[in-house]
Design an enzyme around this catalytic site. Structure first.
Site, PDB file in Angstrom:
ATOM      1  N   TYR A  56     -21.746  16.216 -10.589  1.00 35.52           N
ATOM      2  CA  TYR A  56     -20.515  15.540 -10.183  1.00 35.52           C
ATOM      3  C   TYR A  56     -19.605  15.261 -11.376  1.00 35.52           C
ATOM      4  CZ  TYR A  56     -17.087  12.137  -8.802  1.00 35.52           C
ATOM      5  OH  TYR A  56     -15.883  11.511  -8.612  1.00 35.52           O
ATOM      6  N   HIS A  86      -4.003  11.295 -12.009  1.00 39.12           N
ATOM      7  CA  HIS A  86      -4.392   9.910 -11.758  1.00 39.12           C
ATOM      8  C   HIS A  86      -3.470   8.903 -12.443  1.00 39.12           C
ATOM      9  CE1 HIS A  86      -7.819  11.752  -9.965  1.00 39.12           C
ATOM     10  NE2 HIS A  86      -8.494  10.627  -9.826  1.00 39.12           N
ATOM     11  N   ASN A 198     -12.968   6.701 -15.565  1.00 33.95           N
ATOM     12  CA  ASN A 198     -13.942   5.811 -14.932  1.00 33.95           C
ATOM     13  C   ASN A 198     -14.268   4.696 -15.925  1.00 33.95           C
ATOM     14  OD1 ASN A 198     -16.102   7.886 -12.816  1.00 33.95           O
ATOM     15  ND2 ASN A 198     -14.094   7.024 -12.468  1.00 33.95           N
ATOM     16  N   TYR A 280      -7.595 -41.154 -10.085  1.00 35.60           N
ATOM     17  CA  TYR A 280      -8.566 -40.079 -10.304  1.00 35.60           C
ATOM     18  C   TYR A 280      -8.130 -39.095 -11.392  1.00 35.60           C
ATOM     19  CZ  TYR A 280     -11.145 -41.165  -5.959  1.00 35.60           C
ATOM     20  OH  TYR A 280     -11.902 -41.756  -4.981  1.00 35.60           O
ATOM     21  N   ARG A 283      -9.310 -40.953 -14.443  1.00 37.13           N
ATOM     22  CA  ARG A 283     -10.706 -41.385 -14.427  1.00 37.13           C
ATOM     23  C   ARG A 283     -11.672 -40.220 -14.248  1.00 37.13           C
ATOM     24  NH1 ARG A 283     -13.001 -44.577  -9.574  1.00 37.13           N
ATOM     25  NH2 ARG A 283     -10.790 -44.730  -9.095  1.00 37.13           N
ATOM     26  N   PHE A 329     -18.890   1.780 -12.409  1.00 40.34           N
ATOM     27  CA  PHE A 329     -17.445   1.523 -12.515  1.00 40.34           C
ATOM     28  C   PHE A 329     -16.957   0.498 -11.499  1.00 40.34           C
ATOM     29  CE2 PHE A 329     -18.133   5.574 -10.119  1.00 40.34           C
ATOM     30  CZ  PHE A 329     -18.021   5.032  -8.852  1.00 40.34           C
ATOM     31  N   GLU A 413     -14.650   6.536  -1.091  1.00 43.57           N
ATOM     32  CA  GLU A 413     -14.604   5.252  -1.788  1.00 43.57           C
ATOM     33  C   GLU A 413     -14.215   4.192  -0.757  1.00 43.57           C
ATOM     34  OE1 GLU A 413     -11.966   6.220  -5.005  1.00 43.57           O
ATOM     35  OE2 GLU A 413     -13.290   7.851  -5.639  1.00 43.57           O
TER      36      GLU A 413
END
Length: 503
Positions: A56, A86, A198, A280, A283, A329, A413
């Site tokens: 792959y 990409h 990746n 608060y 405190r 990844f 994916e």
């Protein structure tokens, strides 16, 4: 003398990253890292030469195209096409300091010798880092699952003489910069494009940058909160160690200790009090600020693991003679941590705004809106509006991004982390908290003037002396946005030792 940090398998600490950035160190591969990178690349070259099985991303397509076999003579073209196709980022530019961190963290991850890149590819990334040649990267485009594909594609484009870079404050075409430095473009070999794309370095760089800033703001929240407590004529008893030892959360104990140290020797904190309790927001500083500290420790642990990890795919194991396609990844650990950081830091802003509100409310002997002649002067009325607006925006930004997922790559994916969205949202939250704390400091400094002749502690007085050299007492209405910006700049530039921040 130029200082150098050697990239190696030694654990990269958050404090070390801070030192590298703050001292502007150059980076260089250790001999150990060089050997690992070369051994992995040689192994992969031999594997491709002697075997014809599909692996792959090395001799196959990507994502849902993983079953498409690619011939050996097209492997370089395959990797270059991957980087180009990409690079689909859009939106605002990633800040330069985060791009530089992305380069550092990508180099660190590739140095472990499980990614199959060429040594010269890593060396060129180091050249970019050391010469402040920063690829133009955009904030939108990553799903945080196949790694940060789009941002890392933009990071990789200049290697092949594509895309743009920032150099000496100007944007240049990558080809021009390569020519300027007499560098050839890198011819990517099998697996290299995938190794570069990746990974989780976009999310990780944001996370490390934000952690460094958040630790500093956590310290400031304690210091400014202590200043406000004294200005409000508050009580020290809620910070007694006995109270916190019976509920011993680490952050709670640390916050109470800091407040006690900051206020040691204060005439104001030690004077007799008319009131029995404080609100608060004063405190409960140990409980609220402390919970954020404990969150920072969790986020720190997550990102420390990540920046010392291999996050590309597939992973190459030379000694075991294995090339394994997995999912390192996937950004889920980072997405959850960034969402948690968003929430924790937003709360520091939320409680800070409440202290500001109390200071301007005209109680405890302070004038309404911290100014003489209120009515004629609006005084510090509207800075609190600004703080309230920012706090409200943070509540919206703090909505978790990690609970969302959208299917991509034709169903291959099918679960993504959305950690990149969490990262960019967190960037805005932390920047907003700095603004809110700046507004509190502006108010607290003003309020303490009305407590004279009594003084706060020597530590706080020294701190305010530095601050007041830039932002003075407001006797009558001024243009306030300038004071707010000056105060934020003061906080941003104020140096605090690493060992204090991480203590």
């Amino acid at each position: 003398m130029t200082m150098t940090h050697f990239i190696s398998s030694e654990i990269l600490e958050l404090s070390t990253v801070g030192d590298i950035l703050f001292q502007n160190k150059k980076i260089e591969l250790s001999q150990e890292a060089i050997k690992k990178i070369e051994a992995c690349r040689n192994y992969l070259d031999e594997k491709i030469k002697n075997e014809d099985l599909p692996i792959y991303g090395i001799n196959t397509g990507f994502g849902s195209l993983c079953d498409v076999k690619i011939s050996k003579d097209k492997l370089t073209k395959l990797q270059e096409n991957l980087v180009k196709s990409h690079a689909c980022g859009i939106g605002e530019r990633v800040p330069a300091q985060i791009v530089k961190l992305m380069l550092l963290l990508k180099i660190q991850s590739l140095s472990y010798g499980h990614s199959g890149v060429q040594l010269k590819t890593v060396q060129r990334l180091i050249d970019f880092y050391n010469n402040d040649i920063l690829p133009i990267i955009y904030t939108q485009g990553s799903l945080g699952a196949s790694g940060d594909l789009a941002p890392l594609a933009h990071l990789a484009l200049p290697l092949i003489a594509e895309g743009e870079v920032m150099y000496k404050g100007e944007v240049h075409d990558s080809k021009v910069i390569l020519k300027t430095f007499n560098w050839d473009s890198i011819e990517l070999k099998s697996k290299e494009g995938l190794a570069l794309l990746n990974g989780t370095q976009f999310m990780s760089a944001y996370g490390i940058h934000l952690l460094l800033k958040s630790y500093k703001l956590s310290y400031f929240a304690d210091l400014i909160g202590s200043t406000s407590l004294d200005a409000f004529d508050g009580r020290i008893e809620p910070f007694n160690e006995l109270v916190h030892l019976v509920r011993p959360h680490n952050g709670q104990l640390k916050t109470a200790e800091r407040v006690r140290l900051f206020l040691e020797g204060s005439e104001l904190i030690n004077q007799d009090k008319v009131h029995v309790q404080d609100p608060y927001s004063f405190r409960c500083m140990p409980q609220v600020h402390g919970a954020t500290k404990d969150t920072l420790d969790f986020v720190h642990k997550t990102f420390k693991t990540e920046i010392n990890a291999v996050t590309d795919n597939p992973n190459i194991f030379v000694g075991e003679d294995e090339i394994i396609s997995g999912g390192n990844f996937h950004g889920q650990p980072l997405a959850l941590a960034l969402d948690f950081l968003k929430i924790a830091m937003a709360e520091l802003g939320s409680i800070s705004e409440r202290r500001t509100y109390q200071l301007i409310s005209g109680t405890r002997g302070l004038p309404a809106f911290l100014v003489d002649n209120p009515g004629l002067n609006s005084g510090f009325m509207i800075p609190q509006y600004t703080a309230a607006s920012i706090v409200s925006a943070n509540k919206q930004l703090a909505t978790p991004a990690s609970v969302d997922s959208i299917v991509s790559s034709n169903g291959q994916e099918d679960h993504v982390s959305m950690g990149a969205n969490a990262a960019t949202q967190c960037f805005k939250v932390v920047d907003n908290v700095e603004k809110v704390l700046a507004i509190e400091l502006l108010n607290a400094s003003q309020a303490l003037y009305f407590r004279k002749p009594l003084n706060s502690s020597p530590f706080i007085n020294s701190f305010l002396e530095s601050y007041r050299s830039e932002v003075q007492f407001v006797a009558e209405d001024k243009v306030f946005y300038k004071l707010m910006k000056q105060t934020q700049h003061f906080i941003g530039e104020f140096y605090i030792e690493n060992e204090i921040l991480f203590d």
